[in-house]
Motif scaffolding. Structure first.
Motif, PDB file in Angstrom:
ATOM      1  N   LEU A 169       0.880  -1.217  -0.085  1.00 39.23           N
ATOM      2  CA  LEU A 169       0.063  -0.135   0.028  1.00 39.23           C
ATOM      3  C   LEU A 169       0.945   1.378  -0.019  1.00 39.23           C
ATOM      4  O   LEU A 169       0.588   2.053  -0.609  1.00 39.23           O
ATOM      5  N   ARG A 215       4.552  -5.190   9.890  1.00 45.35           N
ATOM      6  CA  ARG A 215       5.106  -6.406   9.148  1.00 45.35           C
ATOM      7  C   ARG A 215       6.676  -5.498   8.808  1.00 45.35           C
ATOM      8  O   ARG A 215       6.566  -4.401   7.939  1.00 45.35           O
ATOM      9  N   ARG A 250      -4.513   6.908   6.861  1.00 46.47           N
ATOM     10  CA  ARG A 250      -5.447   5.953   7.162  1.00 46.47           C
ATOM     11  C   ARG A 250      -4.578   4.508   6.807  1.00 46.47           C
ATOM     12  O   ARG A 250      -4.589   4.311   5.803  1.00 46.47           O
ATOM     13  N   PRO A 251      -4.162   3.812   7.768  1.00 48.46           N
ATOM     14  CA  PRO A 251      -3.582   2.393   7.367  1.00 48.46           C
ATOM     15  C   PRO A 251      -4.788   1.523   6.907  1.00 48.46           C
ATOM     16  O   PRO A 251      -5.951   1.576   7.224  1.00 48.46           O
ATOM     17  N   THR A 252      -4.351   0.479   6.202  1.00 53.30           N
ATOM     18  CA  THR A 252      -5.170  -0.367   5.569  1.00 53.30           C
ATOM     19  C   THR A 252      -5.599  -1.576   6.789  1.00 53.30           C
ATOM     20  O   THR A 252      -4.900  -1.517   7.822  1.00 53.30           O
ATOM     21  N   ASP A 253      -6.898  -2.246   6.835  1.00 49.57           N
ATOM     22  CA  ASP A 253      -7.272  -2.859   7.591  1.00 49.57           C
ATOM     23  C   ASP A 253      -6.511  -4.319   7.606  1.00 49.57           C
ATOM     24  O   ASP A 253      -6.135  -4.697   6.496  1.00 49.57           O
ATOM     25  N   THR A 254      -6.549  -5.045   8.678  1.00 49.78           N
ATOM     26  CA  THR A 254      -6.098  -6.342   8.533  1.00 49.78           C
ATOM     27  C   THR A 254      -6.794  -7.402   9.619  1.00 49.78           C
ATOM     28  O   THR A 254      -7.400  -6.630  10.506  1.00 49.78           O
ATOM     29  N   TRP A 255      -6.750  -8.597   9.567  1.00 43.22           N
ATOM     30  CA  TRP A 255      -7.302  -9.414  10.433  1.00 43.22           C
ATOM     31  C   TRP A 255      -6.235 -10.125  11.131  1.00 43.22           C
ATOM     32  O   TRP A 255      -5.325 -10.817  10.714  1.00 43.22           O
ATOM     33  N   THR A 282     -10.349 -17.327   9.969  1.00 40.18           N
ATOM     34  CA  THR A 282     -11.487 -16.201   9.528  1.00 40.18           C
ATOM     35  C   THR A 282     -12.642 -16.270  10.338  1.00 40.18           C
ATOM     36  O   THR A 282     -13.543 -15.251  10.016  1.00 40.18           O
ATOM     37  N   ARG A 283     -12.969 -17.077  11.439  1.00 39.45           N
ATOM     38  CA  ARG A 283     -14.122 -16.902  12.055  1.00 39.45           C
ATOM     39  C   ARG A 283     -13.878 -16.160  13.287  1.00 39.45           C
ATOM     40  O   ARG A 283     -14.602 -15.532  13.983  1.00 39.45           O
ATOM     41  N   LEU A 336     -10.149  -7.155  14.191  1.00 45.31           N
ATOM     42  CA  LEU A 336      -9.702  -6.204  13.204  1.00 45.31           C
ATOM     43  C   LEU A 336      -8.751  -5.376  13.643  1.00 45.31           C
ATOM     44  O   LEU A 336      -8.849  -4.799  14.634  1.00 45.31           O
ATOM     45  N   ALA A 391      -3.031  -2.592   9.418  1.00 44.62           N
ATOM     46  CA  ALA A 391      -1.521  -3.136   9.068  1.00 44.62           C
ATOM     47  C   ALA A 391      -0.738  -2.024   8.756  1.00 44.62           C
ATOM     48  O   ALA A 391      -1.124  -1.152   8.022  1.00 44.62           O
ATOM     49  N   HIS A 424       3.459  -1.122   7.171  1.00 45.92           N
ATOM     50  CA  HIS A 424       4.846  -1.867   6.763  1.00 45.92           C
ATOM     51  C   HIS A 424       5.783  -0.944   7.226  1.00 45.92           C
ATOM     52  O   HIS A 424       5.782   0.222   7.301  1.00 45.92           O
ATOM     53  N   ARG A 459       5.932 -10.583  11.455  1.00 46.33           N
ATOM     54  CA  ARG A 459       4.902  -9.612  11.811  1.00 46.33           C
ATOM     55  C   ARG A 459       4.702  -9.587  13.324  1.00 46.33           C
ATOM     56  O   ARG A 459       4.724 -10.543  14.164  1.00 46.33           O
ATOM     57  N   ARG A 480       8.388 -17.915  12.158  1.00 45.16           N
ATOM     58  CA  ARG A 480       8.239 -18.655  10.808  1.00 45.16           C
ATOM     59  C   ARG A 480       9.368 -19.462  10.343  1.00 45.16           C
ATOM     60  O   ARG A 480      10.405 -18.700  10.704  1.00 45.16           O
ATOM     61  N   PHE A 494     -19.798 -14.522  10.238  1.00 42.87           N
ATOM     62  CA  PHE A 494     -18.424 -14.308  10.583  1.00 42.87           C
ATOM     63  C   PHE A 494     -18.065 -12.919  10.327  1.00 42.87           C
ATOM     64  O   PHE A 494     -18.649 -12.234   9.416  1.00 42.87           O
ATOM     65  N   PRO A 495     -16.909 -12.703  10.944  1.00 43.35           N
ATOM     66  CA  PRO A 495     -16.765 -11.105  11.157  1.00 43.35           C
ATOM     67  C   PRO A 495     -16.115 -10.865   9.780  1.00 43.35           C
ATOM     68  O   PRO A 495     -16.394  -9.490   9.338  1.00 43.35           O
ATOM     69  N   ILE A 496     -15.451 -11.488   8.819  1.00 47.77           N
ATOM     70  CA  ILE A 496     -15.048 -10.899   7.666  1.00 47.77           C
ATOM     71  C   ILE A 496     -15.322 -11.813   6.318  1.00 47.77           C
ATOM     72  O   ILE A 496     -15.782 -12.915   6.737  1.00 47.77           O
ATOM     73  N   HIS A 552      -4.263  -3.776  -2.751  1.00 48.69           N
ATOM     74  CA  HIS A 552      -3.511  -3.368  -1.615  1.00 48.69           C
ATOM     75  C   HIS A 552      -3.678  -1.746  -1.246  1.00 48.69           C
ATOM     76  O   HIS A 552      -3.491  -1.417  -0.139  1.00 48.69           O
ATOM     77  N   PRO A 578      -7.936   1.095   1.535  1.00 50.23           N
ATOM     78  CA  PRO A 578      -7.753   0.586   3.068  1.00 50.23           C
ATOM     79  C   PRO A 578      -8.977  -0.263   3.688  1.00 50.23           C
ATOM     80  O   PRO A 578      -8.560  -1.032   4.872  1.00 50.23           O
ATOM     81  N   LEU A 598      -8.462  -6.017   3.407  1.00 52.75           N
ATOM     82  CA  LEU A 598      -7.661  -6.436   4.588  1.00 52.75           C
ATOM     83  C   LEU A 598      -6.458  -6.985   3.818  1.00 52.75           C
ATOM     84  O   LEU A 598      -6.048  -7.285   2.820  1.00 52.75           O
ATOM     85  N   ASP A 599      -5.252  -6.485   4.670  1.00 53.17           N
ATOM     86  CA  ASP A 599      -3.932  -6.974   4.495  1.00 53.17           C
ATOM     87  C   ASP A 599      -3.597  -8.564   4.492  1.00 53.17           C
ATOM     88  O   ASP A 599      -2.898  -8.929   3.925  1.00 53.17           O
ATOM     89  N   GLU A 600      -4.475  -8.818   5.662  1.00 48.54           N
ATOM     90  CA  GLU A 600      -4.478 -10.405   5.908  1.00 48.54           C
ATOM     91  C   GLU A 600      -5.644 -10.628   6.320  1.00 48.54           C
ATOM     92  O   GLU A 600      -6.169 -10.184   7.084  1.00 48.54           O
TER      93      GLU A 600
END
Lengths: 305, 299
Positions: free
Chosen positions: A13, A124, A176-181, A186-187, A191, A194, A196, A231, A305, B174-176, B203, B206, B209-211
């Motif tokens: 991004l 990250r 505004r940073p991007t969202d990530t999970w 995924t359940r 939120l 993210a 870098h 990360r 990792r 589910f949330p996403i 990407h 915003p 999701l990044d992940e």
């Protein structure tokens, strides 16, 4: 600093921090940057105030019954720019304001203050970092701050005299940073934002960016195998915000320990910079341990990792 | 033939009323009813409190069943005070059950289905579900039917039997969620550039999701285009916003990069006979079809 982060890895991004560390050599000499864009300003009716933090430029106009705010962004998340909050001799921007706040009689003073992110920020490193067994390393990760607009309001409570209080009316993201999970699947999860980062290990290499706060991040590897830092989740709502005497924003430090049995613990460490001033308390009044329990300790780990 | 004297009947009735054992029976029956009413209420609150960990719908249902059971027991006991014999009633009940069962087959089926729906927690109020091609927000799950509010604000009542038999897709459990966008690019496009452009778009937004990381899947060679699917994760609430934004941003990025999204194309193969193609329109075509206004000659 000589890294070329875009050569490795996929598309991102934002440009990583390295890309804008120094101005190009042929850039015109500009006056030294005053990174303190926040503060308070008193203005007459019809006057316009302006400030700039990184890619964000905000203008606000005081009218008789409402405050109007225009928020514009230009450049990427690592743009180095700052302009102190001040009254400017310019008309209010044309076009619809981003936000309006209505009052019986508008307060004449606008307070603007930086705030850390309201969610966990997953950082990250552009280049993954390996921590050998028994080693400890401190990284510096920067995350964008939010600009909190505050006005003095009078609150009357039953049976008491009205009190004057500073109320946050809105918070604008400087970048505004991007969202990530962040979660095991995924359940379930949380939120987050993210970001870098170059995750520098030398403070001298870290550029001064007025709209980003630095978090010192200590990674301790007590296990027998190397720890790959891919990360890191920073619990920003649990950290306080400071400014040092150079005008650089700092948060409390965070300490990650990978224990010999491979469990990872994380703890915010109260760490005001030398000569620093505390600008904001943690967003949540709970202490890290109270709020989070086992789920959280699972989420907040350095990925091995 | 015997005739009863009305005066005698009245006397017998008054004598019965004067019998203290009757009043005693009435008092006991009344006591049973009052105690039953109170106890059923206590049971209802007790069950609700004891099952606090359950969903509200399940809790209310079980509490109601328990309180009605208590009430029915006390009513039966009250009636027994007057000498009602329930063994006869139970025998009749079998026949009645068969008759009522046949008559209320649909309702009974819906009722049982409703119990299963509530206990299984397949859907809950607030869920956004697609059932039988209809998508809407679940307003309530009742014993006989489930009510949906569609997004054009219509109330849809779905019998619980249909709910149990149908495939239910929950859109916000589910949330996403993942936004899938398929796009085809022209065969003469630089596919490396196409892939980079698509992932850059994913990407840059915003809300994406990044992940879990955005995914780009080549769907193969289509009739007129090379087809790709871009899959980007988003918070469930942001699903539509992101899908709209991505569609616009992909188009803008393709326009900026000179990547063409082709219309359906057909290639004509002339076969053995050469096909002559003539471009018409540069000059007015002679003939009866050409009217006086079709000419391009300057006046």
């Amino acid at each position: 600093m000589a890294d070329a982060p875009h050569e490795a890895g996929g598309p991102h991004l934002d440009q990583p921090e390295d890309a804008v560390v120094d101005a190009p050599p042929d850039a015109p000499t500009s006056p030294p940057l005053d990174p303190r864009w926040w503060g308070e300003v008193t203005l007459d009716l019809g006057a316009v105030v302006r400030w700039r933090a990184g890619p964000s430029t905000v203008r606000a106009e005081r009218r008789a019954a409402d405050w109007r705010v225009w928020h514009a962004t230009e450049g990427d998340a690592y743009t180095v720019a700052a302009e102190r909050l001040a009254v400017v001799d310019e008309p209010a921007p044309e076009g619809a304001p981003t936000l309006r706040f209505g009052f019986t009689e508008t307060p004449d003073t606008l307070h603007v203050a930086p705030r850390l992110a309201d969610r966990t920020v997953v950082v990250r490193p552009e280049h993954s970092l390996s921590v050998p067994p028994g080693e400890t390393v401190t990284l510096y990760a920067s995350t964008p701050v939010w600009m909190a607009l505050q006005f003095e309001v009078r609150r009357s409570r039953r049976g008491r005299a009205p009190e004057t209080d500073l109320a946050v009316v809105t918070e604008l993201a400087s970048a505004r940073p991007t969202d990530t999970w962040l979660g095991p699947n995924t359940r379930e999860g949380e939120l987050c934002y993210a970001v870098h980062t170059a995750a520098r290990t030398e403070l001298a290499d870290v550029p001064l960016r007025p709209h980003r706060a630095l978090t010192p991040l200590t990674v301790v590897n007590q296990a027998a195998t190397p720890l790959q830092v891919a990360r890191v989740a920073l619990p920003m709502p649990y950290l306080a915000l400071y400014v040092d005497d150079h005008g650089r924003l700092w948060s409390d430090a965070v300490r990650f320990v990978r224990e010999p049995d491979d469990d990872t613990t994380v703890a915010p460490v109260s760490a005001a910079p030398a000569g620093g001033e505390r600008l904001a308390d943690p967003r949540t009044a709970q202490t890290f341990g109270q709020a989070l329990g086992r789920t959280f300790s699972r989420l907040f780990k350095v990925d091995a990792r | 033939m015997t005739t009863t004297d009305p005066g005698l009947e009245t006397f017998a009735f008054l004598a019965a009323l004067a019998d203290p054992s009757l009043w005693w029976a009435v008092a006991r029956a009344a006591a049973y009813l009052i105690a039953g009413g109170l106890l059923s209420r206590v049971v209802r609150f007790g069950v609700q409190r004891a099952l606090a960990h359950l969903e509200p719908g399940q809790r209310v249902l079980l509490a109601r069943i328990a309180s009605y059971a208590v009430l029915v027991l006390f009513v039966i006991s009250a009636l027994r005070q007057f000498g009602f014999d329930f063994t006869v009633l139970l025998g009749a009940a079998g026949i009645v059950t068969v008759a009522v069962g046949f008559a209320s087959q649909t309702s009974a089926s819906n009722l049982i289905s409703g119990l299963f729906l509530i206990l299984e927690r397949a859907v809950q109020p607030g869920d956004v579900v697609t059932v039988g091609g209809r998508t809407g927000e679940v307003i309530s799950v009742d014993l006989l039917s489930t009510k949906l509010r569609t997004f054009d604000n219509l109330l849809v009542r779905i019998p619980n039997e249909t709910m149990v038999k149908s495939e239910i897709v929950s859109l916000n459990r589910f949330p996403i969620r993942r936004v899938d966008i398929t796009v085809g690019v022209a065969y003469d496009s630089d596919l490396g550039l196409v892939q980079k452009t698509l992932l850059d778009v994913a990407h840059r937004n915003p809300l994406g999701l990044d992940e879990p990381a955005p995914l780009l899947i080549a769907n193969g060679f289509g009739a007129s285009s090379v087809d790709y699917m871009l899959a980007v994760w988003a918070k469930s609430e942001n699903f539509l916003t992101l899908r709209n934004a991505l569609t616009r941003e992909i188009k803008e990025a393709f326009d900026a990069a000179g990547i063409e999204i082709p219309f359906p194309q057909t290639t004509l193969q002339p076969g053995a006979v050469p096909l002559t193609v003539k471009v018409v329109g540069a000059e007015p075509e002679p003939g009866p079809a050409a009217g006086p206004t079709t000419g391009g000659a300057p006046s």
